[in-house]
Design a protein around this motif. Structure first.
Motif, PDB file in Angstrom:
ATOM      1  N   SER A 123      17.000 -34.059  -5.927  1.00  0.00           N
ATOM      2  CA  SER A 123      17.412 -34.620  -7.217  1.00  0.00           C
ATOM      3  C   SER A 123      16.346 -35.541  -7.780  1.00  0.00           C
ATOM      4  O   SER A 123      16.070 -35.539  -8.989  1.00  0.00           O
ATOM      5  CB  SER A 123      18.728 -35.387  -7.058  1.00  0.00           C
ATOM      6  N   TYR A 124      15.725 -36.347  -6.916  1.00  0.00           N
ATOM      7  CA  TYR A 124      14.714 -37.318  -7.358  1.00  0.00           C
ATOM      8  C   TYR A 124      13.484 -36.603  -7.912  1.00  0.00           C
ATOM      9  O   TYR A 124      13.019 -36.903  -9.020  1.00  0.00           O
ATOM     10  CB  TYR A 124      14.333 -38.216  -6.190  1.00  0.00           C
ATOM     11  N   TYR A 125      12.955 -35.645  -7.165  1.00  0.00           N
ATOM     12  CA  TYR A 125      11.711 -34.991  -7.578  1.00  0.00           C
ATOM     13  C   TYR A 125      11.949 -33.907  -8.621  1.00  0.00           C
ATOM     14  O   TYR A 125      11.026 -33.532  -9.347  1.00  0.00           O
ATOM     15  CB  TYR A 125      10.990 -34.413  -6.362  1.00  0.00           C
ATOM     16  N   LEU A 126      13.189 -33.407  -8.711  1.00  0.00           N
ATOM     17  CA  LEU A 126      13.498 -32.403  -9.722  1.00  0.00           C
ATOM     18  C   LEU A 126      13.303 -32.979 -11.124  1.00  0.00           C
ATOM     19  O   LEU A 126      12.871 -32.272 -12.044  1.00  0.00           O
ATOM     20  CB  LEU A 126      14.938 -31.907  -9.553  1.00  0.00           C
ATOM     21  N   GLY A 127      13.619 -34.263 -11.281  1.00  0.00           N
ATOM     22  CA  GLY A 127      13.427 -34.913 -12.577  1.00  0.00           C
ATOM     23  C   GLY A 127      11.979 -34.864 -13.026  1.00  0.00           C
ATOM     24  O   GLY A 127      11.678 -34.576 -14.188  1.00  0.00           O
ATOM     25  N   PHE A 128      11.054 -35.107 -12.094  1.00  0.00           N
ATOM     26  CA  PHE A 128       9.627 -35.059 -12.425  1.00  0.00           C
ATOM     27  C   PHE A 128       9.197 -33.635 -12.770  1.00  0.00           C
ATOM     28  O   PHE A 128       8.369 -33.427 -13.671  1.00  0.00           O
ATOM     29  CB  PHE A 128       8.794 -35.576 -11.249  1.00  0.00           C
ATOM     30  N   VAL A 129       9.761 -32.646 -12.058  1.00  0.00           N
ATOM     31  CA  VAL A 129       9.417 -31.250 -12.329  1.00  0.00           C
ATOM     32  C   VAL A 129       9.885 -30.857 -13.733  1.00  0.00           C
ATOM     33  O   VAL A 129       9.146 -30.215 -14.491  1.00  0.00           O
ATOM     34  CB  VAL A 129      10.056 -30.319 -11.277  1.00  0.00           C
ATOM     35  N   ILE A 130      11.113 -31.263 -14.084  1.00  0.00           N
ATOM     36  CA  ILE A 130      11.658 -30.931 -15.411  1.00  0.00           C
ATOM     37  C   ILE A 130      10.809 -31.556 -16.512  1.00  0.00           C
ATOM     38  O   ILE A 130      10.469 -30.914 -17.511  1.00  0.00           O
ATOM     39  CB  ILE A 130      13.118 -31.403 -15.520  1.00  0.00           C
ATOM     40  N   TYR A 131      10.440 -32.827 -16.323  1.00  0.00           N
ATOM     41  CA  TYR A 131       9.585 -33.488 -17.309  1.00  0.00           C
ATOM     42  C   TYR A 131       8.255 -32.764 -17.444  1.00  0.00           C
ATOM     43  O   TYR A 131       7.732 -32.590 -18.554  1.00  0.00           O
ATOM     44  CB  TYR A 131       9.342 -34.946 -16.906  1.00  0.00           C
ATOM     45  N   ALA A 132       7.696 -32.344 -16.319  1.00  0.00           N
ATOM     46  CA  ALA A 132       6.403 -31.667 -16.343  1.00  0.00           C
ATOM     47  C   ALA A 132       6.502 -30.327 -17.066  1.00  0.00           C
ATOM     48  O   ALA A 132       5.642 -29.981 -17.888  1.00  0.00           O
ATOM     49  CB  ALA A 132       5.898 -31.452 -14.917  1.00  0.00           C
ATOM     50  N   VAL A 133       7.577 -29.568 -16.776  1.00  0.00           N
ATOM     51  CA  VAL A 133       7.763 -28.259 -17.399  1.00  0.00           C
ATOM     52  C   VAL A 133       7.925 -28.385 -18.914  1.00  0.00           C
ATOM     53  O   VAL A 133       7.429 -27.552 -19.686  1.00  0.00           O
ATOM     54  CB  VAL A 133       8.990 -27.549 -16.787  1.00  0.00           C
ATOM     55  N   ILE A 134       8.592 -29.447 -19.356  1.00  0.00           N
ATOM     56  CA  ILE A 134       8.840 -29.627 -20.789  1.00  0.00           C
ATOM     57  C   ILE A 134       7.650 -30.242 -21.502  1.00  0.00           C
ATOM     58  O   ILE A 134       7.180 -29.742 -22.531  1.00  0.00           O
ATOM     59  CB  ILE A 134      10.090 -30.500 -21.012  1.00  0.00           C
ATOM     60  N   PHE A 135       7.118 -31.327 -20.950  1.00  0.00           N
ATOM     61  CA  PHE A 135       6.159 -32.128 -21.698  1.00  0.00           C
ATOM     62  C   PHE A 135       4.703 -31.691 -21.540  1.00  0.00           C
ATOM     63  O   PHE A 135       3.903 -31.909 -22.449  1.00  0.00           O
ATOM     64  CB  PHE A 135       6.313 -33.601 -21.325  1.00  0.00           C
ATOM     65  N   ILE A 136       4.329 -31.084 -20.414  1.00  0.00           N
ATOM     66  CA  ILE A 136       2.936 -30.632 -20.269  1.00  0.00           C
ATOM     67  C   ILE A 136       2.614 -29.511 -21.257  1.00  0.00           C
ATOM     68  O   ILE A 136       1.611 -29.588 -21.981  1.00  0.00           O
ATOM     69  CB  ILE A 136       2.644 -30.213 -18.812  1.00  0.00           C
ATOM     70  N   PRO A 137       3.458 -28.442 -21.357  1.00  0.00           N
ATOM     71  CA  PRO A 137       3.182 -27.423 -22.389  1.00  0.00           C
ATOM     72  C   PRO A 137       3.224 -28.014 -23.800  1.00  0.00           C
ATOM     73  O   PRO A 137       2.418 -27.638 -24.654  1.00  0.00           O
ATOM     74  CB  PRO A 137       4.305 -26.400 -22.182  1.00  0.00           C
ATOM     75  N   LEU A 138       4.185 -28.936 -24.034  1.00  0.00           N
ATOM     76  CA  LEU A 138       4.274 -29.561 -25.352  1.00  0.00           C
ATOM     77  C   LEU A 138       3.004 -30.328 -25.665  1.00  0.00           C
ATOM     78  O   LEU A 138       2.478 -30.269 -26.785  1.00  0.00           O
ATOM     79  CB  LEU A 138       5.484 -30.495 -25.388  1.00  0.00           C
ATOM     80  N   PHE A 139       2.478 -31.035 -24.674  1.00  0.00           N
ATOM     81  CA  PHE A 139       1.259 -31.818 -24.864  1.00  0.00           C
ATOM     82  C   PHE A 139       0.086 -30.914 -25.234  1.00  0.00           C
ATOM     83  O   PHE A 139      -0.660 -31.190 -26.189  1.00  0.00           O
ATOM     84  CB  PHE A 139       0.947 -32.597 -23.585  1.00  0.00           C
ATOM     85  N   PHE A 140      -0.087 -29.808 -24.502  1.00  0.00           N
ATOM     86  CA  PHE A 140      -1.213 -28.921 -24.772  1.00  0.00           C
ATOM     87  C   PHE A 140      -1.050 -28.178 -26.089  1.00  0.00           C
ATOM     88  O   PHE A 140      -2.037 -27.882 -26.781  1.00  0.00           O
ATOM     89  CB  PHE A 140      -1.404 -27.943 -23.619  1.00  0.00           C
ATOM     90  N   ASN A 141       0.202 -27.869 -26.463  1.00  0.00           N
ATOM     91  CA  ASN A 141       0.432 -27.238 -27.762  1.00  0.00           C
ATOM     92  C   ASN A 141       0.064 -28.181 -28.903  1.00  0.00           C
ATOM     93  O   ASN A 141      -0.582 -27.789 -29.871  1.00  0.00           O
ATOM     94  CB  ASN A 141       1.891 -26.821 -27.894  1.00  0.00           C
ATOM     95  N   LEU A 142       0.490 -29.440 -28.770  1.00  0.00           N
ATOM     96  CA  LEU A 142       0.151 -30.433 -29.786  1.00  0.00           C
ATOM     97  C   LEU A 142      -1.349 -30.667 -29.834  1.00  0.00           C
ATOM     98  O   LEU A 142      -1.928 -30.844 -30.912  1.00  0.00           O
ATOM     99  CB  LEU A 142       0.890 -31.750 -29.501  1.00  0.00           C
ATOM    100  N   LEU A 143      -1.975 -30.662 -28.656  1.00  0.00           N
ATOM    101  CA  LEU A 143      -3.426 -30.859 -28.588  1.00  0.00           C
ATOM    102  C   LEU A 143      -4.139 -29.699 -29.277  1.00  0.00           C
ATOM    103  O   LEU A 143      -5.111 -29.900 -30.023  1.00  0.00           O
ATOM    104  CB  LEU A 143      -3.852 -30.953 -27.125  1.00  0.00           C
ATOM    105  N   SER A 144      -3.650 -28.482 -29.041  1.00  0.00           N
ATOM    106  CA  SER A 144      -4.253 -27.313 -29.659  1.00  0.00           C
ATOM    107  C   SER A 144      -4.102 -27.342 -31.167  1.00  0.00           C
ATOM    108  O   SER A 144      -5.038 -27.012 -31.910  1.00  0.00           O
ATOM    109  CB  SER A 144      -3.606 -26.046 -29.090  1.00  0.00           C
ATOM    110  N   MET A 145      -2.942 -27.747 -31.651  1.00  0.00           N
ATOM    111  CA  MET A 145      -2.711 -27.817 -33.093  1.00  0.00           C
ATOM    112  C   MET A 145      -3.544 -28.915 -33.740  1.00  0.00           C
ATOM    113  O   MET A 145      -3.937 -28.817 -34.902  1.00  0.00           O
ATOM    114  CB  MET A 145      -1.219 -28.032 -33.377  1.00  0.00           C
TER     115      MET A 145
END
Length: 353
Positions: A223-245
């Protein structure tokens, strides 16, 4: 010290611990069925997205489903699980232990209910604006979101302070206080690791969270580390998409049959035969960004304009003029970084009329 030395002015008042406990015994946690209210409200944006489906707003249905899922998680992770916390021992007096643990669950249930209700109302209000059911400024939504966050934050503060105050009050009346120290189980002061404790969730040492995880248990660790995985799955692609745009610019291609714009996530193409009119303007304003990106420098994606309605937009905000292309079903608004480049594109488009 005041009580031990009898430093009282006026009439002394004696409070019975039994009286205090009897008043608090009726405080029951909010029943699970009350969470149907925010869950039902969160369904409305999903229904609106399906009933009033718009190609330019196709992602809103997916987002509405995500928001509804968030409300379900608030129920299972926050509201429901906070009532399953390990009971904390405060005293040899079982009544005091019972009341303090019960009161904490009662307050937690209220705070999580208010949090879920506030979130669902904010989601609904936002969707009513997006689909133009109501017409208010986005500043109003921002203010509501801020107020909702403040209400939730104050709720957790009140709950935390209320428990501490009640604990201090009841233990003062009780001589059989049990003092415990479990510092050895807290890694870096905030991560709990106790192999002798089989509970996956425990009360945190500080802050306003209702619980934290025991990393010595398999469920707690997941449960503890799943939170970090979910954040990574959501925000890392979002970050690179925003960076690309941010670091790429729209590239327009004009052929004899079609006009296309190549831009990350927001490619667009329309047929030359769909063009009804082309003009240059110095002012354009948008009342809503339905699906796109907007900064002080540029606007790109699907927007709704006060003058033209539904628009596909690729403009530099401070680079006038803007090319307005009227199509059969919407408008295409475009410009380049410089006026000369914009006029060059405009002249090419005019030739297609």
């Amino acid at each position: 010290m005041k009580r031990d030395n009898e430093w009282f002015i006026g009439e002394k008042r004696v409070v019975s611990i039994d009286t205090k406990i009897s008043k608090l015994k009726d405080n029951m946690p909010i029943p699970n069925k009350y969470m149907i209210i925010p869950f039902s409200i969160s369904l409305i944006p999903l229904i609106i997205s399906i009933v009033k489906y718009d190609e330019d707003l196709k992602y809103t249905t997916f987002i509405a489903f995500i928001l509804m899922t968030v409300l379900v998680l608030l129920y299972f992770i926050g509201f429901r699980e906070s009532n399953k916390l390990k009971l904390k021992i405060y005293s040899k007096n079982s009544d005091i232990n019972y009341i303090l643990n019960k009161e904490e669950k009662y307050l937690n249930s209220i705070v999580w209910f208010i949090t879920s209700l506030t979130a669902s109302i904010l989601f609904l209000f936002t969707y009513l604006v997006i689909f133009e059911v109501i017409n208010v400024s986005y500043y109003v939504i921002t203010i509501i979101a801020i107020l909702g966050g403040i209400i939730t934050f104050l709720g957790f503060i009140y709950s935390n302070n209320r428990i501490k105050s009640l604990e201090e009050e009841l233990l003062k009346m009780d001589k059989e206080v049990i003092y415990t120290d479990d510092d050895e189980y807290w890694i870096d002061g905030y991560k709990y690791y106790n192999e002798n404790d089989y509970n996956s969730k425990v009360k945190p040492r500080f802050g306003f969270n209702s619980y934290t995880y025991n990393l010595a248990t398999r469920k707690g660790k997941i449960s503890y580390y799943l939170g970090f995985v979910i954040y990574a799955v959501i925000f890392i692609p979002l970050f690179f998409n925003l960076l690309s745009m941010e670091f790429t610019n729209p590239k327009i291609t004009i052929s004899s049959e079609s006009i296309s714009v190549d831009y990350h996530l927001y490619n667009y193409e329309f047929n030359v035969n769909d063009i009804e009119d082309i003009k240059l303007v110095d002012e354009v304003s948008f009342k809503l960004r339905t699906n796109g990106i907007s900064t002080d420098e540029y606007c790109r994606g699907n927007f709704k304009s006060k003058e033209y309605g539904k628009c596909r937009v690729y403009i530099y905000n401070k680079s006038k003029p803007y090319i307005i292309v009227k199509l059969k079903n919407n408008y295409f608004i475009y410009n380049e970084k410089t006026k000369d480049e914009t006029m060059n594109v405009y002249n090419q488009l005019i030739e297609k009329l």
